[in-house]
Design a protein around this motif. Structure first.
Motif, short mmCIF file in Angstrom:
data_model
loop_
_atom_site.label_atom_id
_atom_site.label_comp_id
_atom_site.label_asym_id
_atom_site.label_seq_id
_atom_site.Cartn_x
_atom_site.Cartn_y
_atom_site.Cartn_z
N ALA A 4 0.86 -1.18 0.00
CA ALA A 4 0.00 0.00 0.00
C ALA A 4 0.90 1.23 0.00
O ALA A 4 1.69 1.43 0.92
CB ALA A 4 -0.90 -0.01 1.22
N ILE A 5 0.79 2.02 -1.04
CA ILE A 5 1.57 3.24 -1.16
C ILE A 5 0.60 4.38 -1.45
O ILE A 5 -0.24 4.28 -2.34
CB ILE A 5 2.62 3.13 -2.29
CG1 ILE A 5 3.59 1.99 -2.03
CG2 ILE A 5 3.36 4.45 -2.47
CD1 ILE A 5 4.57 1.74 -3.15
N ASP A 6 0.75 5.47 -0.72
CA ASP A 6 -0.11 6.64 -0.94
C ASP A 6 0.27 7.36 -2.22
O ASP A 6 1.43 7.33 -2.65
CB ASP A 6 0.06 7.64 0.21
CG ASP A 6 -0.68 7.25 1.47
OD1 ASP A 6 -1.68 6.49 1.37
OD2 ASP A 6 -0.28 7.70 2.55
N THR A 7 -0.71 8.06 -2.80
CA THR A 7 -0.38 9.03 -3.83
C THR A 7 0.30 10.20 -3.13
O THR A 7 0.17 10.38 -1.91
CB THR A 7 -1.64 9.55 -4.54
OG1 THR A 7 -2.46 10.25 -3.58
CG2 THR A 7 -2.43 8.42 -5.19
N GLU A 9 -0.57 13.20 -3.29
CA GLU A 9 -1.63 14.05 -2.75
C GLU A 9 -2.09 13.56 -1.38
O GLU A 9 -2.26 14.35 -0.45
CB GLU A 9 -2.83 14.12 -3.70
CG GLU A 9 -2.54 14.75 -5.03
CD GLU A 9 -2.06 13.76 -6.09
OE1 GLU A 9 -1.87 14.19 -7.24
OE2 GLU A 9 -1.86 12.57 -5.78
N ASP A 10 -2.30 12.25 -1.26
CA ASP A 10 -2.72 11.70 0.03
C ASP A 10 -1.61 11.85 1.07
O ASP A 10 -1.89 12.15 2.23
CB ASP A 10 -3.11 10.22 -0.11
CG ASP A 10 -4.41 10.03 -0.88
OD1 ASP A 10 -5.20 11.00 -1.00
OD2 ASP A 10 -4.65 8.91 -1.36
N HIS A 11 -0.37 11.64 0.66
CA HIS A 11 0.76 11.80 1.58
C HIS A 11 0.83 13.23 2.11
O HIS A 11 0.97 13.44 3.33
CB HIS A 11 2.06 11.42 0.87
CG HIS A 11 3.28 11.65 1.69
ND1 HIS A 11 3.65 10.79 2.71
CD2 HIS A 11 4.20 12.65 1.67
CE1 HIS A 11 4.75 11.26 3.28
NE2 HIS A 11 5.10 12.37 2.66
N THR A 13 -1.59 15.45 2.21
CA THR A 13 -2.77 15.69 3.04
C THR A 13 -2.56 15.14 4.45
O THR A 13 -2.89 15.79 5.44
CB THR A 13 -4.02 15.08 2.37
OG1 THR A 13 -4.23 15.74 1.11
CG2 THR A 13 -5.25 15.25 3.22
N LYS A 14 -1.97 13.95 4.54
CA LYS A 14 -1.72 13.35 5.86
C LYS A 14 -0.68 14.13 6.66
O LYS A 14 -0.78 14.21 7.88
CB LYS A 14 -1.27 11.90 5.70
CG LYS A 14 -2.37 10.96 5.29
CD LYS A 14 -1.84 9.55 5.07
CE LYS A 14 -2.95 8.62 4.60
NZ LYS A 14 -2.43 7.26 4.33
N THR A 69 9.68 8.67 1.90
CA THR A 69 8.50 7.81 1.77
C THR A 69 8.23 7.54 0.30
O THR A 69 8.16 8.48 -0.51
CB THR A 69 7.26 8.50 2.39
OG1 THR A 69 7.56 8.88 3.73
CG2 THR A 69 6.06 7.57 2.38
N VAL A 71 6.04 7.08 -2.85
CA VAL A 71 4.73 7.62 -3.19
C VAL A 71 4.44 7.40 -4.67
O VAL A 71 5.35 7.33 -5.49
CB VAL A 71 4.61 9.13 -2.88
CG1 VAL A 71 4.64 9.39 -1.38
CG2 VAL A 71 5.67 9.95 -3.60
N SER A 131 -6.90 15.04 -3.85
CA SER A 131 -7.20 13.82 -3.10
C SER A 131 -8.71 13.63 -2.98
O SER A 131 -9.22 12.52 -3.17
CB SER A 131 -6.55 13.90 -1.72
OG SER A 131 -6.76 12.71 -1.00
#
Length: 143
Positions: A4-7, A9-11, A13-14, A69, A71, A131
């Motif tokens: 599981a790797i975030d986009t 944009e999601d990274h 946002t987090k 990370t 991504v 996102s």
């Protein structure tokens, strides 16, 4: 093995702040900065593993405590499936020591020194919007 790797944009946002990442795929990079595109579709096999490994070694030697990370790159929200191109988010702030070192190593003014490595940034508000758009499209497609 699937990971599981975030986009990006999601990274971003987090993390809740402006984000920075490097992409090592010349086809993606050429498309983003509107340079003549090398032939071919987005393909993970075109990622410059040599440049990616050199970056990781550079960071290990110079900034070993900086969080890195994996991504997925930024794509239009309607693209729900695309390959992992080896991109790496860097936990740094605009203008800090890590940012300046990476920027001077890979960028010349606002242009990359090579299409094999491009250092990108994205504002938090942009990441949140993209996102949310992707999540809405994904929900519409898959319920």
């Amino acid at each position: 093995m699937a990971l599981a790797i975030d986009t990006i944009e999601d990274h971003i946002t987090k993390t809740g702040k402006k984000g920075f990442w490097l992409c090592f795929n010349p086809i993606y990079n050429a498309n983003v900065i509107r340079k003549p595109t090398p032939k071919g579709e987005l393909d993970e096999s075109k990622t410059s593993q040599k440049d990616r490994e050199e970056f990781l070694e550079f960071m290990k030697a110079n900034f070993p405590n900086t969080k890195l990370t994996n991504v997925f790159d930024s794509m239009p929200p309607e693209h729900l499936i695309y390959p992992f191109l080896g991109s790496i988010a860097v936990d740094c702030d605009d203008g800090d020591e890590v940012y300046r070192a990476i920027d001077s190593r890979y960028m010349d003014e606002f242009m990359p020194k090579s299409l094999n490595v491009v250092f990108y940034s994205m504002e938090l508000e942009t990441a949140q919007r993209l996102s949310k758009e992707r999540a809405t499209i994904f929900e519409g497609e898959f319920g």
